[in-house]
Design a protein around this motif. Structure first.
Motif, PDB file in Angstrom:
ATOM      1  N   GLN A  88       0.824  -1.210   0.000  1.00 23.22           N
ATOM      2  CA  GLN A  88       0.000   0.000   0.000  1.00 23.22           C
ATOM      3  C   GLN A  88       0.860   1.263   0.000  1.00 23.22           C
ATOM      4  O   GLN A  88       0.559   2.222  -0.712  1.00 23.22           O
ATOM      5  CB  GLN A  88      -0.922   0.005   1.221  1.00 23.22           C
ATOM      6  N   GLN A 126       0.714   3.901  -2.871  1.00 28.23           N
ATOM      7  CA  GLN A 126       0.271   5.260  -2.601  1.00 28.23           C
ATOM      8  C   GLN A 126       1.421   6.257  -2.633  1.00 28.23           C
ATOM      9  O   GLN A 126       1.234   7.416  -2.995  1.00 28.23           O
ATOM     10  CB  GLN A 126      -0.416   5.316  -1.226  1.00 28.23           C
ATOM     11  N   GLY A 153      -5.681  10.855  -3.496  1.00 30.13           N
ATOM     12  CA  GLY A 153      -4.801  10.037  -4.320  1.00 30.13           C
ATOM     13  C   GLY A 153      -4.629  10.500  -5.757  1.00 30.13           C
ATOM     14  O   GLY A 153      -4.200   9.719  -6.606  1.00 30.13           O
ATOM     15  N   LYS A 162     -12.574  10.553  -3.422  1.00 29.00           N
ATOM     16  CA  LYS A 162     -12.770   9.102  -3.385  1.00 29.00           C
ATOM     17  C   LYS A 162     -12.160   8.521  -2.118  1.00 29.00           C
ATOM     18  O   LYS A 162     -11.242   9.089  -1.517  1.00 29.00           O
ATOM     19  CB  LYS A 162     -12.144   8.460  -4.619  1.00 29.00           C
ATOM     20  N   LEU A 171      -9.984   5.806  -0.432  1.00 28.12           N
ATOM     21  CA  LEU A 171      -8.862   4.941  -0.818  1.00 28.12           C
ATOM     22  C   LEU A 171      -8.816   3.639  -0.048  1.00 28.12           C
ATOM     23  O   LEU A 171      -8.026   2.755  -0.379  1.00 28.12           O
ATOM     24  CB  LEU A 171      -7.541   5.692  -0.614  1.00 28.12           C
ATOM     25  N   THR A 172      -9.645   3.488   0.995  1.00 26.07           N
ATOM     26  CA  THR A 172      -9.582   2.287   1.825  1.00 26.07           C
ATOM     27  C   THR A 172     -10.494   1.163   1.315  1.00 26.07           C
ATOM     28  O   THR A 172     -10.468   0.063   1.847  1.00 26.07           O
ATOM     29  CB  THR A 172      -9.977   2.592   3.277  1.00 26.07           C
TER      30      THR A 172
END
Length: 448
Positions: free
Chosen positions: A235, A239, A382, A443, A445-446
């Motif tokens: 991740q 990211q 993001g 949005k 991201l999780t």
């Protein structure tokens, strides 16, 4: 709940922003002050020492800003997971972040220790500057590793709701660095007055103290247990890779500007070496608002509160650049006072300092807007590839060639050369606003 496009929420978010922003800005100011203290105290040793320390500080600047890209990715993820009450995932991100930092900084520290002389020779045509830079670089080689660890610990601490203790740790680092610099340069004990090696040693010790305090505080706050999460490693890479590349390219571009100043002459390099940490401090007054915006937006997005996120974005991008404009005007009025503090420099360097200082003040509202737009808004959701493309084109394909032509080919005054970099920042304001208004960054991201 406010609707998208219907304006600000009834309750002002200013209190929540200030609760995070003030400690973060103070910490950033204090961290920048570490570089300023070094360059200010070294200024009594002459132009070559100023130029050498300023040049190596810019080398570290490239790597620190690249690490800021990595820790920004960690911050986004931690804020969203903390907002959704998934503390085990936060533990995994902490240890994964430390692993990434070690992977990046250990080779850099070794390179600085073993190859400082040939690398310094590439950065300046002046043999005296190279000799001092080689010494300073070798002695400060552990600094980048300690700084990376400090950044990860402080990022996790802030993103889980505590901005105070990272600031306290930075205060202790600043005070210890200042005190030790005084002892090794001007102190009453002659045996301790060892000059540049002492300045480098003070820098390392002060950063070690900061890391130690942050580690103690984070253990008490988060009570972390070792968690091996392969997902967390991936991740952070997913990211943070674009952020890290983006920040590395941006900071390398700023460093390339410094190489141009270096080849313009030692006075120009000395002036920019003195002003660079001051410019960073001016921007740091407002960097906390960008970090706070990113954390609060990340928490909203992690809870699928897109209406609130949009309203908060509108709020910060309207008010804080205006605040920066007022602050910049005050700094312009105080320009003579600040320049007068560098009593050990020549009149020609003073003139260069004054011209660039006024340019930096004019640029502050522009830089503040772009800072909040990038680290506060676009990164929270993001939307990093867009920022990477824009920075790559604006700095490397436009600003840097123009700066090189202005400074080395046409021989323009330093303030006009610096003005080229400000024009590049100004052009990005409309582009960032246009991208934000497309709402691609709204949005969670999780989810995936």
């Amino acid at each position: 709940m406010s609707a998208i496009g219907q304006g600000l929420p009834t309750k002002s978010p200013l209190k929540a922003i200030l609760r995070i922003a003030i400690p973060v800005s103070l910490q950033a100011l204090i961290s920048s002050s570490l570089s300023f203290v070094d360059i200010y105290m070294v200024s009594s040793l002459g132009v070559n020492n100023i130029a050498a320390v300023g040049l190596i500080s810019k080398v570290y600047f490239v790597f620190i800003v690249a690490l800021f890209g990595l820790t920004s990715g960690i911050s986004i993820l931690v804020a969203q997971y903390w907002g959704s009450d998934r503390k085990l995932a936060v533990n995994g991100l902490l240890f994964a972040g430390l692993m990434w930092v070690a992977l990046v900084t250990v080779p850099l520290a070794l390179l600085g220790f073993f190859a400082s002389q040939p690398l310094a020779a590439l950065l300046s045509p002046d043999a005296a500057v190279v000799q001092i830079a080689d010494l300073y670089w070798r002695w400060t080689s552990p600094f980048i590793l300690l700084t990376g660890i400090s950044m990860v610990l402080a990022t996790v601490q802030r993103s889980t709701g505590d901005s105070l203790w990272p600031m306290v740790a930075s205060v202790i680092a600043l005070l210890s660095n200042t005190g030790m610099n005084y002892l090794v340069l001007f102190g009453p004990i002659e045996a301790l007055r060892i000059g540049m090696p002492g300045v480098a040693l003070a820098t390392n010790i002060s950063r070690l103290l900061e890391v130690s305090l942050l580690l103690i505080v984070l253990i008490r706050h988060l009570r972390p247990t070792w968690v091996w999460q392969r997902q967390a490693i991936a991740q952070i890479w997913h990211q943070g890779k674009v952020l890290t590349i983006q920040e590395a390219l941006w900071s390398a571009g700023i460093f390339a500007f410094f190489i141009v100043y270096s080849y313009m002459g030692p006075n120009e390099l000395a002036a920019m070496s003195l002003l660079s940490p001051i410019e960073n401090m001016l921007v740091d007054v407002f960097i906390g608002f960008g970090v706070a915006t990113g954390i609060l937006l990340g928490q909203h997005l992690g809870r699928n509160e897109f209406d609130e996120a949009w309203a908060l974005n509108q709020y910060v991008l309207t008010r804080f650049p205006l605040a920066a404009l007022v602050f910049a005007f005050v700094m312009m009025l105080l320009s003579q006072f600040f320049i007068a503090q560098f009593s050990g420099i020549s009149e020609s360097v003073e003139d260069l300092l004054l011209g660039v200082w006024l340019i930096y003040c004019l640029a502050l509202p522009i830089k503040t807007h772009n800072l909040i737009a990038v680290i506060g808004v676009l990164r929270s959701g993001g939307d990093n590839p867009y920022v990477l493309r824009l920075e790559l084109i604006s700095i490397w394909l436009l600003a840097l060639p123009l700066v090189a032509l202005a400074g080395l080919y046409f021989g323009l005054p330093l303030w006009l050369v610096v003005m080229v970099t400000v024009a590049e920042e100004a052009a990005k304001v409309a582009l960032f606003r246009s991208r934000i208004n497309k709402r691609i960054w709204l949005k969670n991201l999780t989810i995936n």
